[in-house]
Every structure is written in C-alpha cells, then in structure tokens.
Design an enzyme around this catalytic site. Structure first.
Site, PDB file in Angstrom:
ATOM      1  N   ASP A   1       0.875  -1.166   0.000  1.00 19.85           N
ATOM      2  CA  ASP A   1       0.000   0.000   0.000  1.00 19.85           C
ATOM      3  C   ASP A   1       0.917   1.222   0.000  1.00 19.85           C
ATOM      4  O   ASP A   1       2.098   1.122   0.335  1.00 19.85           O
ATOM      5  CB  ASP A   1      -0.885  -0.045   1.249  1.00 19.85           C
ATOM      6  CG  ASP A   1      -1.741   1.181   1.420  1.00 19.85           C
ATOM      7  OD1 ASP A   1      -2.445   1.554   0.462  1.00 19.85           O
ATOM      8  OD2 ASP A   1      -1.709   1.777   2.518  1.00 19.85           O
TER       9      ASP A   1
ATOM     10  N   ASP B   1      -0.077   5.175   0.901  1.00 21.93           N
ATOM     11  CA  ASP B   1      -0.310   6.146   1.971  1.00 21.93           C
ATOM     12  C   ASP B   1      -0.470   5.447   3.317  1.00 21.93           C
ATOM     13  O   ASP B   1      -1.323   4.590   3.484  1.00 21.93           O
ATOM     14  CB  ASP B   1      -1.539   7.000   1.667  1.00 21.93           C
ATOM     15  CG  ASP B   1      -1.387   7.797   0.375  1.00 21.93           C
ATOM     16  OD1 ASP B   1      -0.242   8.051  -0.040  1.00 21.93           O
ATOM     17  OD2 ASP B   1      -2.423   8.155  -0.221  1.00 21.93           O
TER      18      ASP B   1
END
Length: 189
Positions: free
Chosen positions: A10, A12
């Site tokens: 991922d 952020d």
C-alpha cells in the site's frame, strides 16, 4: 524459470505519511522514517515491489493525474537515491460511491498485477495499514501484513479486530516487516 519474489505495498500510511485531506501534490508526499531504506533492502535481497493504492482524490477532483505522476516521480527518485525501486504502481482513481471493482477492499488492482506479471498471487506478501488492504490481499490468496503506521497506528498494542483476516501479521512499520520477511527467508534457506 525462477519465480519472481514479489511484495505488494500500500502507499499512503505504509510508505509515506497519510493525510485525511489526501496527498494531493509532490510537496505533500513525505516518506515514513526508514520506509524507503526498507524497500531498498528488499530490492537488494532480490525482491520486487509494486504499489497498490486507492486514490479517490482523483475522482473527487482534489488533484489531477499529472499531480499523481509528480508524487510518484518524487517517490521513485527518493527511492533511487537510497538504492531502491518500485517496479510498478497500480491505483484506483474512483470514489467509494463509484462502486468499482478496483477500489480496495475489492480485488481489481491485485488482478491487474496478476495480469501484468502473469502470476498467481497465492502467498505473495501484501502490506498495508488498514483492514481493507488485508481483506483485498486475502481475497486473491496473498499473505496479509499490517503495519502500525498511518491508519494502522490505532492498533498498536491491541488485538486486531474481526475486520482483519485471522492470519494477518502485524509489524511496527515497513522496516520491521522487511526484517520479518528477510529473516524468514534466511531461515527457510
């Protein structure tokens, strides 16, 4: 042919600081301490890293694709500066109201990785900072990992709620995940 060693990350809250107001420009993108170096350590151990990221700020009109490209250019340059790399970035530009197939916790971004690399993602480590990251990963057979940075910080010192797949492994941060992965790989060798 030797199978590719792949990690799915991922963005952020996992690689860089997260913001409830969205990361809208390269100036707002700041790596988490040690995250870029952790990716470089993965790369140096023969691992490839790709990013999967919901970017609903695009669909909300908060920034343009050119802004997202500038953010990723900054990420790539900062990684290169420490000897690391991200091989590809897969992102969903839709808002939750769009009910698309690519927005995590749905699996469309992961399916794009399977198509691009010609891989079955079974047991591929996938790392994120939220339950939706883990749920999407498990739906395609990935091994789910949580970092307690970004949205994951609220789980520090607590048991993970039922929203997480039962076999999700929690780590303090991306560097701790890389330590875990490389130690496990060495133990299996």
């Amino acid at each position: 042919m030797i199978p590719i060693k792949l990690v799915i990350l991922d963005r952020d809250g996992t690689i860089n600081e997260d913001s409830d107001d969205f990361i809208k420009s390269a100036d707002e993108w700041h790596p988490l301490p040690g995250a870029l170096e952790a990716i470089a350590r993965l790369n140096h151990a023969g691992w490839h890293a790709v990013v999967v990221s919901n970017q609903s700020g695009l669909g909300r009109g908060l920034f343009e694709v050119s802004d997202l490209n500038a953010i990723h250019a900054k990420m790539h340059q900062m990684l290169a500066d420490v000897g690391g790399r991200i091989d590809a970035v897969f992102y969903c530009p839709h808002t939750p109201a769009d009910a698309c197939h690519c927005r995590k916790p749905d699996t469309g971004l992961f399916e794009q990785i399977e198509d691009r690399y010609g891989l079955d993602l079974k047991n591929v480590p996938a790392v994120g900072d939220s339950a939706r990251d883990a749920v999407a990963a498990v739906a395609v057979g990935c091994e789910p990992h949580l970092v307690m940075t970004g949205k994951g910080a609220v789980y520090r010192g607590k048991s993970l709620p039922e929203a997480f797949p039962a076999h999700t492994v929690a780590h303090e941060n991306l560097s701790a995940f890389v330590d875990f992965l490389l130690d496990r790989e060495e133990a299996r060798a």
